[in-house]
Every structure is written in structure tokens, then in C-alpha cells.
Scaffold this active site. Structure first.
Site, PDB file in Angstrom:
ATOM      1  N   ASP A  37      67.795  13.648  15.911  1.00 24.93           N
ATOM      2  CA  ASP A  37      68.158  15.017  15.347  1.00 24.93           C
ATOM      3  C   ASP A  37      68.942  15.809  16.080  1.00 24.93           C
ATOM      4  O   ASP A  37      69.325  15.293  17.072  1.00 24.93           O
ATOM      5  CB  ASP A  37      66.721  15.695  14.649  1.00 24.93           C
ATOM      6  N   LYS A  59      73.598  17.429  11.352  1.00 26.92           N
ATOM      7  CA  LYS A  59      74.058  18.562  12.161  1.00 26.92           C
ATOM      8  C   LYS A  59      74.413  19.610  10.978  1.00 26.92           C
ATOM      9  O   LYS A  59      75.085  19.538  10.119  1.00 26.92           O
ATOM     10  CB  LYS A  59      75.248  18.241  13.112  1.00 26.92           C
ATOM     11  N   THR A 120      57.792  20.828  25.656  1.00 27.85           N
ATOM     12  CA  THR A 120      57.814  21.564  24.386  1.00 27.85           C
ATOM     13  C   THR A 120      58.877  22.840  24.822  1.00 27.85           C
ATOM     14  O   THR A 120      58.969  23.647  25.948  1.00 27.85           O
ATOM     15  CB  THR A 120      56.742  22.056  23.848  1.00 27.85           C
ATOM     16  N   MET A 174      61.890  28.862  15.399  1.00 20.74           N
ATOM     17  CA  MET A 174      62.341  28.845  14.270  1.00 20.74           C
ATOM     18  C   MET A 174      62.258  30.375  13.544  1.00 20.74           C
ATOM     19  O   MET A 174      62.194  30.518  12.225  1.00 20.74           O
ATOM     20  CB  MET A 174      61.681  27.983  13.329  1.00 20.74           C
TER      21      MET A 174
END
Length: 522
Positions: A37, A59, A120, A174
Site C-alpha cells: 500500500d 495512491k 508502529t 488518521m
């Protein structure tokens, strides 16, 4: 019975390919298909076999993003065909990466899988921004929070009122498009408006930036015409104020500078990797390409009579590698040389010979040029012939000087050097817009090819030359070098770049982990 392949759910870490785990690299090397991704750095694909199929899952703003159902179907389909599949994700597969959905899809399909953890992004963002997300005085806990949840959720599952009283650091993933909502919810829950916030964009990449504000100011920073664009993580809490004190990433001596390395692909990393560690963004854009002729009849014929030569001269790493390959193809090793002496143009070529278990008897002194190599070869006693291991093109100085001095010379082309036909359009545009600070020319051949590929755009950069000879070529082409290395090696180029940036080279190079593969001019 049908035999399935296997799927590896691999965490690519925050962006820097150096953050990949050893297990991730093993999986990438085994992969026959890689589904990656946009948050996974494409540089990670350098570990993938050229025979493997690599599939980008889209993308933002450029290509359609694959749906989760399409991704899961592709994993299952390729595995059912018996293939080794790597599903490459940014960060860690188990942290806001839909890892659970993908494992469930594989479980239901009866496909074996393995999850390979990655660093992470929340923890990486703290470290790369100089922010310890835990601190004995300021934060004894960390909360990882999704700023945007699944589209099919009727309401958020995050209790922001409780989170506002959380005694530690909050890292929000996010959260760009929802910044006003989550910051308002934390404020409504009683969080101090003056709480420090660090917005970390493109964590661990050369273009990383950190924007500091308060909780009351977050929404303004992420909205409007000058808003910051994803990917961004928000670190909320008192530890965020420590970033300026402990910022190491942006303090590296070449941070914020972009360097185009035009060497052949197989050799580019010898310069690019140390420069990247010094903080530079490096663009690998070969201007020439190398092809070994080790199996050619002419090369194999001369390999059969090596012991007839008084000496063998090498003027590049490419020649050393092609020579060793030719020996192997002929079923021979160093014993075929007998009393023949090996001479290298400089320390990089000498190192390349040693890597091939061939010990150079003679190494030319500075400057590492054909003229000094000729002087070194003329010191050999006797009048036996000398074999020149050479490229398909280049200066004739070495052969001419030896011949003029009465030595018998045989020149054999061991590898071809060809110009790259066209430059990448995106790179040309970046150069035209002044985004590339330096372009490095490590030979006259590369210099000529650079001028052909980029033309006037090169005048928006600083041209860096490895030697006076390459500088002379650039000058003759009306593209004068702005920076010239004092020593014609990769370390010499790095020292010249650091000096141009106003940094003491010895101090800057003392602590880097990547050692220079000190190739000579090539």
C-alpha cells in the site's frame, strides 16, 4: 489435495526502509507476489526478487485505492495458486492496519499465514521527533487512538471524555480530517487547551517535518488553504514539549538537502547510503548502465593465457568484478595468475579485488587517475606484456602512456558502459523547480550523460565533481562544477558536500554506521 502457498502480513515500519525487521526482509526475498500500500516505502521493494510480481494497491490522488475486499481476494487468489505472498503494510499489521480482517479472510479460506510485526508509527514518530512518549515525570502510559474509524460505524467507540483524563501520552492516527472533532471532544472532556501537541508528518523520511502547537490550535493547523497533508500523527501530552530539546533527526548535517546520485545502479548505494544517514534525501538516478562481458569469446580467450602477462591493470570496480566473474566461468581462480601482478587504480578498486579474493600487488597513489596507474605499472621490472581490463569506452591514456614508454600492452573489454536513454520525468521536474540541491558526477562519462539527460535543468542545482578531470569535462560542456572532491573517492565526495554545507566533515562522519565503499572514479 490442493497445495496452497503462504501469505506474510508484513509491517514495513514508519517509512525508512532501514526500519524493516530482519524477518520482514527474509519474507520479501522469498516473495513471489508483493501487494503493497501507499504507506509502505517503495524502497522496501529493493529486497524483492526481480522475478517477483509487485502490485501497488493505489495512491491517494493518483490511482484508485483498492477496496479491502479486493485486497483480501487478491491475497487468497495468489496463495491458492501456490505462491508466496507478502502483504506489505506501513507500520505494524496489528495496529490500525486492518490486520484482523485480513487474517480472518485467510483463516476462512484455509490459507496459511504469518504476521511479521513492524515498528508502529506512533512509537517511531516519538523517537524520530525527539519525543519520549513515556517519561518518568510526565507520562507513565500511552494511548493509541484512531482519529477516524470505519465508515460503517454509527458512532465513535472512543470515549474522549475519559481519554481527556488519561494520565499519559495520546497518539492519534488518521486524525487529519477529523482534527476539529477529536480536539473539541478532548477539550470538552476537560483537557487543558494549552496541552502541547506535536504533529509529525512523514515520520522517518528525509522530508519529515514536526509542527508544534497546543491542543486548542490543532484544528487550525490541519484545516484551510495552508493545511498540512497526511500522513500525520498527532502526539498529545506534556512530553510533546520535549521535542525541541531532543530533536536529533533534523540536526543531522545534511538534513533538508537533496542529492541526486547518478552512478550505475549496483554502485549507487556506496554513496547514497552514507549520505542518507547524514540526513540527505538521496535520489538514485543512474546516468550510465554497466553490462559484464565476462562470458564473451574475447574475454574467455585471454583468461586462458593469463600467466603470459607480467601484470593485469584494473581501473574500476566494474573491471575487478567482471574479471572475477570471467575467472569463475572459465573454472579458474587466482592460481591461474601464476606470477602475474595485479595493479589497481585506487583503494576502491583494490577493495573490490579483495572482495573477489584477488589481492592487488600494486595500488596507485593519489590522484587516482590513469596517469598515476601508468606510473605504478612502469615500476614493474622486466618487459613482459600488461593486460588492461577495461570498459567499452573511456580514456585511452593508460594504454597510450604504457605503449609510449615501450611496454607491450593488450587491452580487452571486460564490460560495456552505456548511457541511460531517458531520465525520469518526475526527477526532471524536481530539478527544474529547484528541489534538487546537488547532482553528483563520479566520472567524465557520467558527466556527459547527465548533460544529455537533464540539459538546462542542471543549472538549477550544484554540480558535484569527483575529480579535476571530471570538473574539466563539465567545464568543457559549459556546466561547471560548483563542488569538487579533494580525494577521488566516495568519502571524498561526502567530505566535499559537508564542507559546502558548512560542516566539519571529520566530525560529521565519525559516528555514521554506513562505511564508505571507497570506489574510485567510475
Amino acid at each position: 489435495m490442493q497445495r496452497f502457498g503462504k501469505v506474510y502480513l508484513v509491517g514495513a515500519g514508519p517509512g525508512d526502509p532501514g526500519m524493516l525487521t530482519l524477518r520482514a526482509v527474509e519474507a520479501l526475498r522469498r516473495a513471489e507476489v508483493v501487494l503493497y500500500d501507499y504507506l509502505a516505502n517503495p524502497a522496501a521493494l529493493n529486497f524483492v526478487s526481480p522475478e517477483a510480481e509487485t502490485i501497488c494497491l493505489g495512491k491517494h490522488g493518483r490511482e484508485r485505492i483498492w477496496s479491502q475486499a479486493e485486497i483480501e481476494a487478491a491475497m487468497v487468489e495468489h496463495a491458492r495458486r501456490g505462491r508466496i505472498v507478502v502483504r506489505l503494510k506501513g507500520g505494524d499489521p496489528a495496529v490500525f492496519a486492518r490486520g484482523a480482517q485480513e487474517m480472518e479472510a485467510l483463516r476462512q479460506a484455509g490459507i496459511p499465514w504469518e504476521t511479521v510485526p513492524g515498528v508502529t508509527s506512533a512509537l517511531a514518530a516519538g523517537s524520530y521527533a525527539g519525543i519520549p512518549v513515556t517519561h518518568s515525570d510526565l507520562a507513565s502510559a500511552v494511548a493509541l487512538v484512531a482519529g477516524r474509524e470505519a465508515n460503517d460505524k454509527a458512532e465513535t467507540a472512543v470515549d474522549f471524555a475519559a481519554l481527556a483524563k488519561f494520565p499519559g501520552t495520546i497518539v492519534i492516527y488518521m486524525g487529519v480530517t477529523t482534527a476539529r472533532a477529536w480536539s473539541a471532544a478532548l477539550l470538552a472532556g476537560g483537557k487543558d487547551p494549552a496541552t502541547p501537541v506535536a504533529l509529525v508528518r512523514k515520520c522517518s523520511l528525509p522530508e519529515q517535518s514536526v509542527h508544534r502547537c497546543t491542543l486548542a490550535e490543532v484544528a487550525e493547523r490541519l484545516e484551510g488553504p495552508n493545511k498540512l497533508r497526511p500522513p500525520i500523527l498527532a502526539i498529545v501530552g506534556d512530553v510533546a514539549k520535549l521535542g525541541e530539546r531532543y530533536d536529533w533527526f533534523s540536526q543531522r548535517p545534511m538534513f533538508g538537502r537533496t542529492v541526486l546520485v547518478a552512478r550505475p545502479a549496483a554502485q549507487a548505494a556506496a554513496l547514497a547510503a552514507p549520505l542518507a544517514e547524514l540526513g540527505a534525501e538521496t535520489i538514485l538516478a543512474p546516468a550510465i548502465q554497466i553490462r559484464s562481458l565476462a562470458s564473451s569469446p574475447a574475454v574467455q580467450e585471454v583468461i586462458r593465457r593469463l600467466n603470459q602477462f607480467k601484470g593485469v591493470a584494473f581501473s574500476s570496480r566494474n573491471g575487478a568484478e567482471a574479471f572475477a566473474e570471467a575467472l569463475t566461468l572459465a573454472g579458474k581462480d587466482a592460481r591461474a595468475l601464476g606470477a602475474t601482478k595485479l595493479a589497481a587504480i585506487g583503494p576502491g578498486t583494490a577493495a573490490a579485488l579483495r572482495e573477489q579474493r584477488l589481492v592487488p600487488d600494486l595500488v596507485a597513489a593519489e590522484p587516482y587517475r590513469a596517469e598515476t596507474l601508468a606510473e605504478t605499472l612502469l615500476s614493474l621490472p622486466g618487459t613482459g606484456p600488461i593486460l588492461l581490463v577495461r570498459a567499452s569506452r573511456g580514456r585511452e591514456t593508460l594504454g597510450e602512456t604504457l605503449t609510449a614508454s615501450g611496454r607491450s600492452v593488450e587491452q580487452v573489454v571486460f564490460y560495456e558502459s552505456e548511457d541511460v536513454e531517458a531520465a525520469d520525468e518526475a526527477t526532471i521536474e524536481r530539478m527544474r523547480s529547484g528541489e534538487i540541491d546537488y547532482v553528483v558526477a563520479t566520472s567524465s562519462m557520467i558527466a556527459r550523460s547527465l548533460v544529455r539527460l537533464y540539459g538546462e535543468a542542471l543549472k538549477r542545482t550544484k554540480l558535484v565533481s569527483i575529480s579535476a578531470l571530471t570538473s574539466q569535462t563539465l567545464g568543457e560542456l559549459s556546466y561547471p562544477a560548483a563542488v569538487e572532491a579533494r580525494a577521488a573517492t566516495m568519502r571524498g565526495i561526502a567530505c566535499a558536500l559537508l564542507h559546502d554545507a558548512g560542516v566539519d566533515p571529520e566530525a560529521a562522519l565519525a559516528g555514521i554506521l554506513h562505511e564508505f565503499d571507497d570506489d574510485d572514479e567510475t
